[in-house]
Design an enzyme around this catalytic site. Structure first.
Site, PDB file in Angstrom:
ATOM      1  N   GLU A  11       0.833  -1.218   0.000  1.00 24.96           N
ATOM      2  CA  GLU A  11       0.000   0.000   0.000  1.00 24.96           C
ATOM      3  C   GLU A  11       0.865   1.265   0.000  1.00 24.96           C
ATOM      4  O   GLU A  11       1.007   1.940   1.020  1.00 24.96           O
ATOM      5  CB  GLU A  11      -0.942   0.013   1.198  1.00 24.96           C
ATOM      6  CG  GLU A  11      -1.943  -1.112   1.213  1.00 24.96           C
ATOM      7  CD  GLU A  11      -2.862  -1.064   2.437  1.00 24.96           C
ATOM      8  OE1 GLU A  11      -2.679  -0.176   3.289  1.00 24.96           O
ATOM      9  OE2 GLU A  11      -3.750  -1.915   2.539  1.00 24.96           O
ATOM     10  N   GLU A  15      -5.228  -8.734   1.510  1.00 23.38           N
ATOM     11  CA  GLU A  15      -5.846  -8.237   2.742  1.00 23.38           C
ATOM     12  C   GLU A  15      -7.322  -7.985   2.472  1.00 23.38           C
ATOM     13  O   GLU A  15      -7.690  -7.431   1.432  1.00 23.38           O
ATOM     14  CB  GLU A  15      -5.261  -6.889   3.199  1.00 23.38           C
ATOM     15  CG  GLU A  15      -3.918  -6.962   3.832  1.00 23.38           C
ATOM     16  CD  GLU A  15      -3.441  -5.591   4.336  1.00 23.38           C
ATOM     17  OE1 GLU A  15      -4.281  -4.740   4.710  1.00 23.38           O
ATOM     18  OE2 GLU A  15      -2.220  -5.391   4.342  1.00 23.38           O
TER      19      GLU A  15
HETATM   20  O1  IFM Z   1      -3.809  -2.529   9.348  1.00 28.29           O
HETATM   21  C1  IFM Z   1      -3.804  -2.111   8.014  1.00 28.29           C
HETATM   22  C2  IFM Z   1      -2.645  -2.707   7.267  1.00 28.29           C
HETATM   23  O2  IFM Z   1      -1.432  -2.416   7.859  1.00 28.29           O
HETATM   24  C3  IFM Z   1      -2.616  -2.186   5.849  1.00 28.29           C
HETATM   25  N1  IFM Z   1      -3.888  -2.345   5.209  1.00 28.29           N
HETATM   26  C4  IFM Z   1      -5.060  -1.900   5.923  1.00 28.29           C
HETATM   27  C5  IFM Z   1      -5.069  -2.518   7.302  1.00 28.29           C
HETATM   28  C6  IFM Z   1      -6.348  -2.122   8.059  1.00 28.29           C
HETATM   29  O3  IFM Z   1      -6.438  -0.736   8.188  1.00 28.29           O
END
Ligand code: IFM
Length: 449
Positions: A167, A355
């Site tokens: 990200e 994720e």
């Molecule tokens: O906790 C974060 C993660 O580090 C990166 N993606 C989003 C998650 C939730 O906010």
């Protein structure tokens, strides 16, 4: 394949990141990361919390591995802490740091769990921030490549699939322009764009360095969280408008599109004007180095409709459900349409959901259970999106729930929980939640239940 089922080689995983779970920030020669320094600044993190202990995973990883086995995970996504390997960001290698990840990876493999490491999940060594200005400098892009070559060179005898960064926006525009992520600066919009470019470049350099250093062929990828849109309903006109929305997004134009296409689109550079990053043709070639796979994170998306005449699009409010305590975005189709868009851009590229999950606050019953029915429903709906994508032959290789454990949620501290497993931060006791039990049953059945 039966409806809503998964092929035998589909990976069911969970994800975490080093800074959010490891703790042990001063142990075994680890250096400071920019997040350690950020957390020490009053007012940056909710209730001035920090990650010095977090889930104490650095010491308790065997217990956490046992939980992964209990859930039946077949893959695990984690990140490697750059300041544990290179406390000064570059130069002298901390052998204790490398040994830790070697031992951990060996144990994962022995448990039949495929490791999916990410080389940097935001925790840039503070030394590189102090010395070069962090992601403001292309020196740091090159230092990342050195680090990537070092780690992949050491672990590629046992780890095949790697992600460079996670990200990018959270490490760059949000960190140097918006001030919400470490190092918390509020510099110009151009700096936001330049840091973004420098990190995208680091990704490309990292892929090349890792491939050159690997002891055997590795699959190099990246984890991104595109800005996600979905058609308000699935008619041709709203779908066409949805594609327009994806490709008009700054977020997508500045990172994923150049990585896939090896260039900034003309309309992006024209719209950016003086705020556009400085770059060379050579850098764009590096950025466009073909990927072996791509990881996608998705938490929500915005509904889109066509404007009459089909020449444009409107975004619409995100639906939400009311839990009685808070509003939770409800975008069950977002993940499917994100996969559709990326697959449309890069039809041959293997994809993984790296994720996906739900963050909220939640309690524990008097019987010690965590009845996180909202998270379980989010999981079910998103797994249905995966099954639909697979049925349409999108090359989706796996799904990683965020997160294995409740953990340090950056600026929100410990107030937001994402885990399939609850962590009692006072005792470090772990409790599998309803969502974790549900996921275990899905993994066992290999279909959405
Ligand atoms: O906790 C974060 C993660 O580090 C990166 N993606 C989003 C998650 C939730 O906010």
């Amino acid at each position: 394949m039966a409806e809503h089922s998964f092929p035998p080689d589909f990976l069911f995983g969970a994800a975490t990141a080093a800074y959010q779970i490891e703790g042990a920030v001063g142990e075994d020669g680890r250096g400071d990361s920019i997040w350690d320094v950020f957390c020490r600044q009053p007012g940056r993190i909710k209730d001035d919390q920090d990650a010095t202990v977090a889930c104490d995973h650095y010491r308790r990883w065997r217990e956490d591995l046992a939980l992964m086995r209990e859930l039946g995970l077949t893959a695990y996504r984690f990140s490697i802490s750059w300041p544990r390997i290179l406390p000064d960001g570059e130069g002298t290698v901390n052998e204790a740091g490398l040994a830790h990840y070697e031992q951990f990876v060996d144990a994962l493999l022995e448990a039949g769990i495929t490791p999916y490491p990410t080389l940097c999940h935001w925790d840039l060594p503070q030394a590189l921030e102090s010395r070069y200005g962090g992601w403001r400098s292309k020196e740091v892009s090159r230092r990342f490549a050195d680090y990537a070559g070092l780690v992949v060179g050491r672990l590629s005898d046992r780890v095949t699939t790697w992600a460079t960064l996670n990200e990018i926006d959270n490490m760059t525009r949000r960190a140097y322009h918006r001030g919400a992520s470490a190092p918390g600066l509020t510099l110009s919009r151009q700096v936001g764009a330049q840091t973004t470019h420098n990190a995208v470049l680091a990704h490309g350099l990292g892929v090349l360095a890792a491939r050159a250093a690997a002891k055997r062929p590795v699959a190099m990828g990246l984890v991104e969280d595109p800005e996600v849109f979905w058609p308000v309903w699935e008619s041709d006109e709203h779908v066409a408008a949805t594609w327009m929305a994806y490709e008009a997004s700054w977020f997508n134009r500045a990172k994923l599109l150049p990585i896939i296409e090896g260039r900034y689109r003309d309309e992006h550079l024209a719209a950016e004007g003086a705020d556009a990053p400085e770059f060379t043709d050579d850098e764009m070639r590096i950025i466009g180095t073909p990927l072996d796979w791509l990881g996608l994170n998705c938490y929500r998306g915005q509904p889109v409709r066509a404007v009459p005449g089909g020449l444009g699009f409107n975004t619409m409010p995100i639906p939400a459900f009311d839990t009685g305590v808070t509003q939770i975005s409800f975008t069950p189709l977002a993940l499917y349409w994100m996969l559709r868009w990326v697959h449309r851009l890069a039809p041959e590229l293997p994809l993984a959901i790296t994720e996906n999950g739900l963050g909220c606050s939640e309690g524990i019953t008097t019987d010690g259970e965590v009845l996180d029915v909202n998270r379980k429903e989010v999981l079910r709906l998103n797994l249905e999106c995966c099954a639909r994508a697979l049925a349409e032959h999108i090359p989706l290789r796996g799904y990683f729930a965020w997160s294995l454990l409740d953990n340090f949620e950056w600026g929100s501290g410990y107030s937001v929980r994402f885990g399939l497993v609850r962590v009692n931060y006072a005792t470090q006791q772990r409790t599998v939640k309803l969502s974790g039990n549900y996921y275990r049953e899905v993994i066992r059945a290999r279909r959405v239940l």
